[in-house]
Design a protein around this motif. Structure first.
Motif, PDB file in Angstrom:
ATOM      1  N   UNK A 174       2.432  -3.996  22.905  1.00  0.00           N
ATOM      2  CA  UNK A 174       1.540  -5.117  22.660  1.00  0.00           C
ATOM      3  C   UNK A 174       2.270  -6.107  21.740  1.00  0.00           C
ATOM      4  N   UNK A 175       1.926  -7.376  21.752  1.00  0.00           N
ATOM      5  CA  UNK A 175       2.588  -8.328  20.852  1.00  0.00           C
ATOM      6  C   UNK A 175       2.475  -7.905  19.389  1.00  0.00           C
ATOM      7  N   UNK A 176       3.610  -7.949  18.681  1.00  0.00           N
ATOM      8  CA  UNK A 176       3.658  -7.570  17.266  1.00  0.00           C
ATOM      9  C   UNK A 176       3.666  -8.821  16.407  1.00  0.00           C
ATOM     10  N   UNK A 177       2.991  -8.754  15.246  1.00  0.00           N
ATOM     11  CA  UNK A 177       2.839  -9.944  14.402  1.00  0.00           C
ATOM     12  C   UNK A 177       3.325  -9.748  12.972  1.00  0.00           C
ATOM     13  N   UNK A 178       3.686  -8.550  12.581  1.00  0.00           N
ATOM     14  CA  UNK A 178       4.137  -8.382  11.203  1.00  0.00           C
ATOM     15  C   UNK A 178       4.680  -6.996  10.931  1.00  0.00           C
ATOM     16  N   UNK A 179       5.583  -6.925   9.930  1.00  0.00           N
ATOM     17  CA  UNK A 179       6.141  -5.644   9.482  1.00  0.00           C
ATOM     18  C   UNK A 179       6.016  -5.590   7.964  1.00  0.00           C
ATOM     19  N   UNK A 180       5.491  -4.488   7.467  1.00  0.00           N
ATOM     20  CA  UNK A 180       5.492  -4.212   6.030  1.00  0.00           C
ATOM     21  C   UNK A 180       6.446  -3.047   5.796  1.00  0.00           C
ATOM     22  N   UNK A 181       7.375  -3.217   4.850  1.00  0.00           N
ATOM     23  CA  UNK A 181       8.312  -2.138   4.510  1.00  0.00           C
ATOM     24  C   UNK A 181       8.487  -2.130   2.997  1.00  0.00           C
ATOM     25  N   UNK A 182       7.936  -1.117   2.346  1.00  0.00           N
ATOM     26  CA  UNK A 182       7.967  -1.040   0.885  1.00  0.00           C
ATOM     27  C   UNK A 182       8.490   0.313   0.433  1.00  0.00           C
ATOM     28  N   UNK A 183       9.411   0.278  -0.552  1.00  0.00           N
ATOM     29  CA  UNK A 183       9.896   1.498  -1.211  1.00  0.00           C
ATOM     30  C   UNK A 183       9.361   1.449  -2.633  1.00  0.00           C
ATOM     31  N   UNK A 184       8.317   2.228  -2.869  1.00  0.00           N
ATOM     32  CA  UNK A 184       7.576   2.024  -4.102  1.00  0.00           C
ATOM     33  C   UNK A 184       6.942   0.641  -4.033  1.00  0.00           C
ATOM     34  N   UNK A 185       7.260  -0.202  -5.021  1.00  0.00           N
ATOM     35  CA  UNK A 185       6.761  -1.581  -5.005  1.00  0.00           C
ATOM     36  C   UNK A 185       7.807  -2.560  -4.497  1.00  0.00           C
ATOM     37  N   UNK A 186       8.990  -2.037  -4.127  1.00  0.00           N
ATOM     38  CA  UNK A 186      10.098  -2.900  -3.727  1.00  0.00           C
ATOM     39  C   UNK A 186      10.086  -3.142  -2.223  1.00  0.00           C
ATOM     40  N   UNK A 187      10.355  -4.381  -1.845  1.00  0.00           N
ATOM     41  CA  UNK A 187      10.450  -4.732  -0.433  1.00  0.00           C
ATOM     42  C   UNK A 187      11.769  -4.224   0.130  1.00  0.00           C
ATOM     43  N   UNK A 188      11.717  -3.645   1.326  1.00  0.00           N
ATOM     44  CA  UNK A 188      12.918  -3.207   2.037  1.00  0.00           C
ATOM     45  C   UNK A 188      13.131  -4.177   3.197  1.00  0.00           C
ATOM     46  N   UNK A 215       0.231  -6.176   0.057  1.00  0.00           N
ATOM     47  CA  UNK A 215       0.324  -4.770  -0.345  1.00  0.00           C
ATOM     48  C   UNK A 215       1.198  -4.660  -1.580  1.00  0.00           C
ATOM     49  N   UNK A 216       0.656  -4.073  -2.634  1.00  0.00           N
ATOM     50  CA  UNK A 216       1.368  -3.995  -3.916  1.00  0.00           C
ATOM     51  C   UNK A 216       2.474  -2.958  -3.885  1.00  0.00           C
ATOM     52  N   UNK A 217       2.208  -1.801  -3.299  1.00  0.00           N
ATOM     53  CA  UNK A 217       3.217  -0.736  -3.261  1.00  0.00           C
ATOM     54  C   UNK A 217       2.890   0.215  -2.120  1.00  0.00           C
ATOM     55  N   UNK A 218       3.836   1.082  -1.852  1.00  0.00           N
ATOM     56  CA  UNK A 218       3.626   2.064  -0.785  1.00  0.00           C
ATOM     57  C   UNK A 218       2.402   2.926  -1.076  1.00  0.00           C
ATOM     58  N   UNK A 219       2.204   3.271  -2.351  1.00  0.00           N
ATOM     59  CA  UNK A 219       1.109   4.180  -2.688  1.00  0.00           C
ATOM     60  C   UNK A 219      -0.229   3.470  -2.823  1.00  0.00           C
ATOM     61  N   UNK A 220      -0.236   2.162  -2.941  1.00  0.00           N
ATOM     62  CA  UNK A 220      -1.513   1.445  -3.019  1.00  0.00           C
ATOM     63  C   UNK A 220      -2.036   1.082  -1.630  1.00  0.00           C
ATOM     64  N   UNK A 221      -1.217   1.298  -0.603  1.00  0.00           N
ATOM     65  CA  UNK A 221      -1.553   0.831   0.742  1.00  0.00           C
ATOM     66  C   UNK A 221      -2.882   1.394   1.235  1.00  0.00           C
ATOM     67  N   UNK A 222      -3.050   2.716   1.193  1.00  0.00           N
ATOM     68  CA  UNK A 222      -4.252   3.332   1.759  1.00  0.00           C
ATOM     69  C   UNK A 222      -5.511   2.816   1.069  1.00  0.00           C
ATOM     70  N   UNK A 223      -5.465   2.744  -0.273  1.00  0.00           N
ATOM     71  CA  UNK A 223      -6.644   2.283  -1.015  1.00  0.00           C
ATOM     72  C   UNK A 223      -6.910   0.804  -0.758  1.00  0.00           C
ATOM     73  N   UNK A 224      -5.858  -0.024  -0.724  1.00  0.00           N
ATOM     74  CA  UNK A 224      -6.054  -1.446  -0.456  1.00  0.00           C
ATOM     75  C   UNK A 224      -6.622  -1.677   0.945  1.00  0.00           C
ATOM     76  N   UNK A 225      -6.106  -0.930   1.908  1.00  0.00           N
ATOM     77  CA  UNK A 225      -6.608  -1.096   3.268  1.00  0.00           C
ATOM     78  C   UNK A 225      -8.072  -0.691   3.359  1.00  0.00           C
ATOM     79  N   UNK A 226      -8.448   0.370   2.644  1.00  0.00           N
ATOM     80  CA  UNK A 226      -9.833   0.841   2.698  1.00  0.00           C
ATOM     81  C   UNK A 226     -10.763  -0.131   1.967  1.00  0.00           C
ATOM     82  N   UNK A 227     -10.376  -0.536   0.772  1.00  0.00           N
ATOM     83  CA  UNK A 227     -11.274  -1.320  -0.077  1.00  0.00           C
ATOM     84  C   UNK A 227     -11.246  -2.813   0.250  1.00  0.00           C
ATOM     85  N   UNK A 228     -10.059  -3.355   0.495  1.00  0.00           N
ATOM     86  CA  UNK A 228      -9.953  -4.789   0.769  1.00  0.00           C
ATOM     87  C   UNK A 228      -9.926  -5.084   2.276  1.00  0.00           C
ATOM     88  N   UNK A 229      -9.296  -4.168   3.013  1.00  0.00           N
ATOM     89  CA  UNK A 229      -9.128  -4.415   4.439  1.00  0.00           C
ATOM     90  C   UNK A 229     -10.166  -3.783   5.326  1.00  0.00           C
TER      91      UNK A 229
END
Length: 705
Positions: A174-188, A215-229
């Motif tokens: 399917x058409x892709x629109x974005x990639x998130x890649x984070x190591x901790x809080x650092x962008x890869x 997304x602030x960090x790799x570990x905040x992803x699940x909570x941010x997606x649940x609460x904000x997303x």
């Protein structure tokens, strides 16, 4: 690997993915990423991976990922010494060129090692260079892993779409629109499908708190997606939440148990909200299988059953939205299901206006197979085979019930209900048979004649059903094998492997049919085809035994299964008892020695230039060891044989344990291939007699390591 490890997040944001493929896509995407990162030394073995898969995203959360892999010492083969060095020991141009290709030069010549060339079986020497290879950075390793994962993704159907530049074509599920890649809080920094990685994504299409989420960090992803997303990103977590809500909303009833439906619904929503709905009770007059199937297949609803397993007029909907007032959503789903149920009721009412018997002539117009004729001709073959099997069983009244059921079993293929829902074939035949006033024995046989339909399915419930089901599967197997339509590799369009396993189960498990032999029932089916086919009995028996072997190797060792099936026990009900007996025998201290001796005996007999008869002339037993073996065999063999005839296979094999000492003594002290032809023939006859006595239950030589 460096100790500065952090958790990694990778998310690919796409347009709505195909729901039936989502679970497999998510698992594959995450698995290849993990395997590749581990192979590059960026992840330890104890890392925890959580696959991310929603209708609009694929991804992975992975613990303990290093920013850079440790450097590795490697030894690289350059080339044979004869090619690398001149007679004076100087580097040849070929060697200098090779060194340059691996990032070295002539200065490393003193460090090169001359070692045997294993690829040349040690006959030549080659030059080897020891190097310290820098470990991959996370950006390098993740880029490689991402490329591998996308290349290996099991995409059911590829789409081609254009990037924003209007020129570049991309192919993906399917058409892709974005990639998130984070190591901790650092962008890869990685790229794929024409996209560069960042830290922004999107949440629920309607209920996210903002159009884009950072997304602030790799570990905040699940909570941010649940609460904000408003998204539960993990497939397993979302599936468990749906199952929890289904139970909570059931109100004391039981949601239909359907793992595939639960997977599909999990793939349709990003945050589930289960709602309770109902339909008019008068629809319950339609067979519940029809209503359940139309609700599951067409609407993805979960019907609710009462304590007795009967369908109620209540069902559950897994909604993708969570409105403050759910009444509109509930009413909308109730309004949508009503015409579906009305269609089912209409089909049921129309079908009952014509009896099954009246539909049978129509089967003559339905093609079954180009080389095997119509469904009408097939019905006649099934009837003939069922009659032959009923004759073998000799049960009073069975032949008449089986014949009537075989005649009517395929008639529901011409009904509107089965035309709409092919999964209901057989089931609807049972309902229509009862409506036609036929006996329960015939109705059950019509309903059950496809059983067992899958692994773990029940067998037909009555004798007529068993006979017709066995006849139906034999007709399929014999007919298609008889025209050379055999399964190849993973292609089995006529489900012949499943049919064979059904035959195995009926001949193994049913008290009625377990007395039948495989070769006899196949032979009984062949005449029904006349000159349409070549006799496939030998190939078909081998095929069935292959299925038996596959089905038992999860429980017993390959050696145990091979030992039993080497004897081709055509009464398949004996296989389990023989396997248990072989397992018990293998645990005896004498087993290994006897198995090895049995293998040795088999090899000796195979090498004999003349046919060997299992006869012993006591007057020609000269050596003490052969006399003792003959005496031991004379005492053991009759007991073992009697126990074998009684079906006491384990006890029969235990008797053979007494032969260990005389067998060992025989091979230590007796030369089998004596110069005297009479002595040689007698000793071979002794071994032949021993071989036959030892291999009644199983070929014990297969247990030798």
């Amino acid at each position: 690997m460096t100790t500065a490890v952090k958790n990694l997040l990778i998310e690919l944001f796409v347009e709505e993915l195909p729901p039936k493929a989502l679970k497999k896509l998510g698992e594959a995407f995450a698995a290849v990423l993990v395997d590749s990162l581990k192979a590059q030394g960026l992840v330890g073995e104890g890392a925890q991976a959580t696959a991310i898969a929603t209708p609009r995203r694929l991804g992975l959360h992975l613990t303990d990922v290093a920013p850079k892999a440790a450097d590795r010492a490697v030894q690289q083969k350059l080339m044979p010494v004869a090619v690398a060095l001149t007679a004076e020991g100087q580097a040849t141009p070929a060697l200098l060129k090779k060194l340059a290709s691996v990032g070295a030069d002539a200065s490393v010549l003193p460090q090169l090692k001359r070692l045997p060339d294993e690829s040349g079986k040690g006959k030549t020497e080659a030059l080897f260079l020891d190097q310290l290879v820098p470990g991959a950075t996370l950006a390098e390793g993740l880029q490689k892993a991402l490329d591998e994962s996308l290349a290996k993704l099991p995409i059911p159907k590829v789409m081609t779409y254009q990037l924003k530049d209007g020129w570049t074509d991309v192919k993906f599920v399917r058409p892709a629109h974005g990639i998130v890649a984070l190591h901790g809080a650092d962008l890869v920094a990685v790229s794929a499908l024409g996209l560069q990685s960042g830290r922004t994504t999107r949440g629920h299409r309607f209920e996210a708190s903002a159009p884009e989420l950072t997304i602030e960090s790799a570990d905040s992803y699940a909570a941010q997606m649940r609460e904000q997303g408003a998204v539960i990103a993990g497939f397993a977590e979302r599936r468990a939440e749906i199952a929890r809500q289904l139970q909570a909303a059931a109100g004391g009833l039981t949601p239909i148990d359907d793992e595939d439906l639960l997977d599909e619904v999990t793939a349709l929503v990003e945050r589930p909200h289960v709602l309770a709905c109902q339909f008019e009770p008068e629809f319950l007059a339609v067979p519940q299988e029809c209503l359940i199937l139309t609700m599951k297949a067409n609407q993805k609803y979960f019907p609710l059953l009462d304590a007795a397993g009967k369908l109620t007029n209540h069902f559950l909907v897994v909604s993708a939205i969570s409105p403050a007032d759910a009444s509109a959503v509930v009413q909308g789903n109730e309004r949508v299901v009503r015409p579906r149920l009305a269609d089912a009721k209409f089909f049921f009412d129309q079908d009952r206006k014509k009896s099954l018997a009246e539909r049978v002539p129509g089967l003559a117009k339905v093609v079954y197979h180009g080389k095997l004729g119509t469904q009408g001709e097939r019905v006649e073959r099934v009837r003939a085979i069922a009659k032959a099997i009923a004759g073998m069983l000799g049960t009073a009244g069975l032949a008449a019930d089986a014949d009537q059921a075989a005649l009517l079993a395929k008639a529901d293929l011409l009904t509107d209900m089965v035309g709409e829902f092919p999964e209901l074939q057989g089931i609807m035949g049972g309902y229509y048979a009862r409506h036609d006033g036929l006996s329960e024995a015939v109705a059950f046989a019509v309903e059950d004649h496809y059983k067992p339909r899958f692994a773990g399915d029940t067998l037909p419930r009555n004798e007529a059903g068993l006979v017709v089901a066995l006849a139906d599967k034999l007709e399929t197997l014999v007919g298609l094998f008889g025209i050379g339509q055999l399964p190849t590799g993973d292609k089995d369009p006529f489900a012949l492997r499943r049919h064979a396993l059904g035959v195995v189960r009926m001949l193994s498990e049913s008290p009625l049919t377990r007395q039948l032999r495989l070769d006899e029932v196949i032979a009984a089916a062949v005449p029904a085809f006349g000159r349409l086919i070549e006799d496939p009995s030998a190939k078909l028996i081998d095929f069935v035994f292959d299925r038996v072997a596959v089905s038992w190797r999860d429980v017993y060792t390959a050696q145990e299964v091979d030992a039993v099936l080497a004897m081709r026990p055509l009464r398949l009900a004996e296989v389990t008892k023989r396997l248990e007996a072989v397992r018990a025998f293998a645990a005896l201290p004498e087993a290994a020695s006897l198995a090895a001796a049995n293998k040795r005996i088999g090899n000796i007999l195979k090498k004999s230039e003349t046919a060997v008869d299992a006869r012993i002339d006591a007057a020609l037993l000269q050596e003490a060891a052969e006399q003792q073996l003959a005496a031991a065999l004379d005492g053991v063999a009759p007991k073992a044989d009697a126990l074998f005839q009684q079906g006491e296979y384990a006890a029969s094999l235990r008797e053979l344990a007494a032969l260990k000492a005389p067998v060992d003594a025989f091979f230590d002290g007796v030369m089998v291939n004596a110069e005297d032809p009479a002595l040689r023939a007698n000793r071979l006859g002794l071994l032949k007699t021993l071989h036959e006595a030892m291999n009644r239950v199983a070929d014990l030589s297969r247990l030798a390591s």
